[in-house]
Design a protein around this motif. Structure first.
Motif, short mmCIF file in Angstrom:
data_model
loop_
_atom_site.label_atom_id
_atom_site.label_comp_id
_atom_site.label_asym_id
_atom_site.label_seq_id
_atom_site.Cartn_x
_atom_site.Cartn_y
_atom_site.Cartn_z
N PRO A 1 -5.36 -0.96 -16.13
CA PRO A 1 -6.88 -0.54 -15.54
C PRO A 1 -7.01 -0.66 -14.20
N ASN A 2 -6.15 -1.70 -13.57
CA ASN A 2 -6.64 -2.05 -12.04
C ASN A 2 -5.90 -1.31 -11.26
N ILE A 3 -5.47 0.21 -11.60
CA ILE A 3 -4.53 0.94 -10.72
C ILE A 3 -5.56 1.59 -9.70
N PRO A 4 -5.04 1.57 -8.49
CA PRO A 4 -5.91 2.44 -7.22
C PRO A 4 -6.11 3.61 -7.81
N LYS A 5 -7.33 4.07 -7.00
CA LYS A 5 -8.08 5.51 -7.47
C LYS A 5 -7.31 6.78 -7.46
N GLU A 6 -6.29 6.69 -6.30
CA GLU A 6 -5.32 7.84 -5.95
C GLU A 6 -4.41 7.87 -7.07
N LYS A 7 -4.01 6.89 -7.66
CA LYS A 7 -3.00 7.09 -8.76
C LYS A 7 -3.57 6.98 -10.18
N GLN A 8 -4.86 7.46 -10.40
CA GLN A 8 -5.24 7.55 -11.77
C GLN A 8 -4.66 8.41 -12.59
N ASP A 9 -3.88 9.54 -12.12
CA ASP A 9 -3.45 10.67 -12.72
C ASP A 9 -1.83 10.37 -13.12
N ASP B 1 5.25 -12.13 -4.85
CA ASP B 1 4.77 -12.94 -6.00
C ASP B 1 4.25 -12.29 -7.15
N HIS B 2 3.92 -10.95 -7.08
CA HIS B 2 3.51 -10.27 -8.19
C HIS B 2 3.85 -8.81 -8.39
N TRP B 3 5.16 -8.50 -8.96
CA TRP B 3 5.78 -7.31 -8.80
C TRP B 3 4.76 -6.09 -9.15
N ILE B 4 4.29 -6.11 -10.09
CA ILE B 4 3.14 -5.11 -10.80
C ILE B 4 2.11 -4.73 -9.53
N ASP B 5 1.62 -5.79 -9.04
CA ASP B 5 0.68 -5.58 -7.64
C ASP B 5 1.36 -4.85 -6.77
N TYR B 6 2.42 -5.31 -6.47
CA TYR B 6 3.20 -4.78 -5.24
C TYR B 6 3.44 -3.33 -5.55
N ILE B 7 3.67 -2.87 -6.66
CA ILE B 7 4.19 -1.11 -7.05
C ILE B 7 2.78 -0.69 -6.84
N LEU B 8 1.67 -1.09 -7.58
CA LEU B 8 0.21 -0.58 -7.57
C LEU B 8 -0.14 -0.27 -6.11
N LYS B 9 -0.04 -1.30 -5.07
CA LYS B 9 -0.33 -1.15 -3.90
C LYS B 9 0.33 -0.04 -2.93
N PRO C 1 1.47 2.99 -1.21
CA PRO C 1 0.76 4.16 -0.83
C PRO C 1 1.49 5.48 -1.50
N LEU C 2 0.66 6.47 -1.73
CA LEU C 2 1.23 7.76 -2.18
C LEU C 2 1.73 8.52 -0.86
N MET C 3 2.81 9.32 -1.12
CA MET C 3 3.33 10.14 0.16
C MET C 3 3.36 11.52 -0.21
N ASN C 4 3.57 11.49 -1.37
CA ASN C 4 3.83 13.13 -2.24
C ASN C 4 2.77 13.25 -3.32
N GLN C 5 2.32 14.51 -3.54
CA GLN C 5 1.57 14.74 -4.82
C GLN C 5 2.58 14.32 -5.99
N PRO C 6 2.30 13.52 -6.94
CA PRO C 6 3.06 13.27 -8.17
C PRO C 6 3.45 14.55 -8.91
N GLY C 7 4.52 14.40 -9.43
CA GLY C 7 5.44 15.39 -10.18
C GLY C 7 5.66 16.60 -9.23
N THR C 8 5.92 16.30 -7.89
CA THR C 8 6.65 17.20 -7.10
C THR C 8 8.11 16.90 -6.46
#
Length: 302
Positions: free
Chosen positions: A76-84, A116-124, A126-133
């Motif tokens: 649930p704590n995923i950043p807004k731009e990664k909601q999809d 210290d927190h792998w999941i948080d690290y991944i979630l933070k 930034p997106l470079m490309n449109q997902p799925g491209t």
């Protein structure tokens, strides 16, 4: 296939184990030393392909509804731009995140592993490309998949794997790293015997069946080794955490797919030849050499 010649080529290199199963039997069993047969080896990113099988099992058992379910359902704590972002994006490594690990050589994601927190690290990230491209190799995506297995099944990924995959295959001698939060590492971190890597390959060759029991659905195995994205032409295309060789690009007569780990670890499957090959090596700088030699031998079958 000229197996003796291939075996000879591997003997000259730092290959610890080379196993070939074809049409119902082990036809080549080479170990550099007696000890090599007993050792558990770092399988590195072959761990990713095992995670893919576990996702297939979790879907089959109803823990996960669909690979197109957005991961925000479990994170649930995923950043807004990664909601999809969906499980599909993770499996195909098309999240579009900024992540440097592969391409111009291999760069181990130290910052990720030292955080210290792998999941948080991944979630933070930034997106470079449109997902799925675009597919961009990313061990973080594999780790999120392991986390999702844990969240959906209410057990650790290792417990789930043990019950549904490892115990049925009689794989008992293995090691598996955990992150600082105790999540079993999805992208690497497993050690396994060469003979047990062969069992993973055989399970795929047999379309998910083992001793008459279906451990993972045949359609999942099939979907996993369909070419979906190509980023690294010299290696092949990518399916669901499995690499796929295009027969045309590589000038080989057969559809071939494989799991690959850093330093020359491979499980290679050629369904039409009823063939599974396992290679375990210590070649940190030249990990693609065994694959190239194998492809060369396939090409000569034309």
């Amino acid at each position: 296939m000229n197996l003796p010649e291939l075996e000879l080529a591997f003997k000259k290199r730092k290959v610890n184990a080379f196993l070939v199963y074809q049409k119902g039997e082990i036809v080549t069993e080479y170990y550099k030393t007696e000890k090599c047969a007993q050792n558990v080896y770092k399988i590195n990113s072959i761990t990713k392909s095992i995670i893919s099988i576990l996702i297939g099992i979790a879907i089959e058992k109803g823990y996960i509804h669909s690979i197109h379910t957005p991961i925000v359902e479990w994170i649930p704590n995923i950043p807004k731009e990664k909601q999809d972002l969906t499980i599909y994006h993770l499996l195909t490594m098309t999240t579009g995140e900024e992540w440097q690990e592969f391409g111009n050589g291999v760069v181990f994601p130290n910052d990720f592993v030292e955080s210290d927190h792998w999941i948080d690290y991944i979630l933070k990230k930034p997106l470079m490309n449109q997902p799925g491209t675009k597919m961009n190799y990313n061990s973080g995506s594999s780790h999120l998949l392991s986390y999702i297995v844990q969240k959906t099944t209410n057990m650790t990924t290792e417990q789930f794997a043990k019950i549904h995959l490892l115990d049925p295959l009689h794989i008992t001698d293995y090691e598996w790293q955990q992150d600082p939060q105790g999540i079993f590492v999805g992208g690497f971190g497993m050690k396994m015997k060469a003979e047990d890597m062969l069992k993973i390959g055989l399970l795929c060759l047999q379309n998910g069946y083992w001793n008459g029991q279906q451990l993972v659905s045949s359609s999942w195995i099939r979907q996993s080794h369909q070419e979906r994205y190509t980023t690294y032409e010299h290696i092949g295309a990518y399916g669901y955490h499995w690499w796929v060789l295009d027969p045309n690009n590589f000038n080989i007569p057969y559809h071939t797919y494989f799991a690959m780990g850093y330093g020359g670890q491979y499980i290679i499957i050629v369904p039409q030849l009823e063939l599974v090959v396992v290679i375990s090596s210590q070649m940190p700088k030249r990990g693609l050499v065994p694959l190239k030699l194998f492809i060369k031998h396939l090409q000569e079958m034309h």
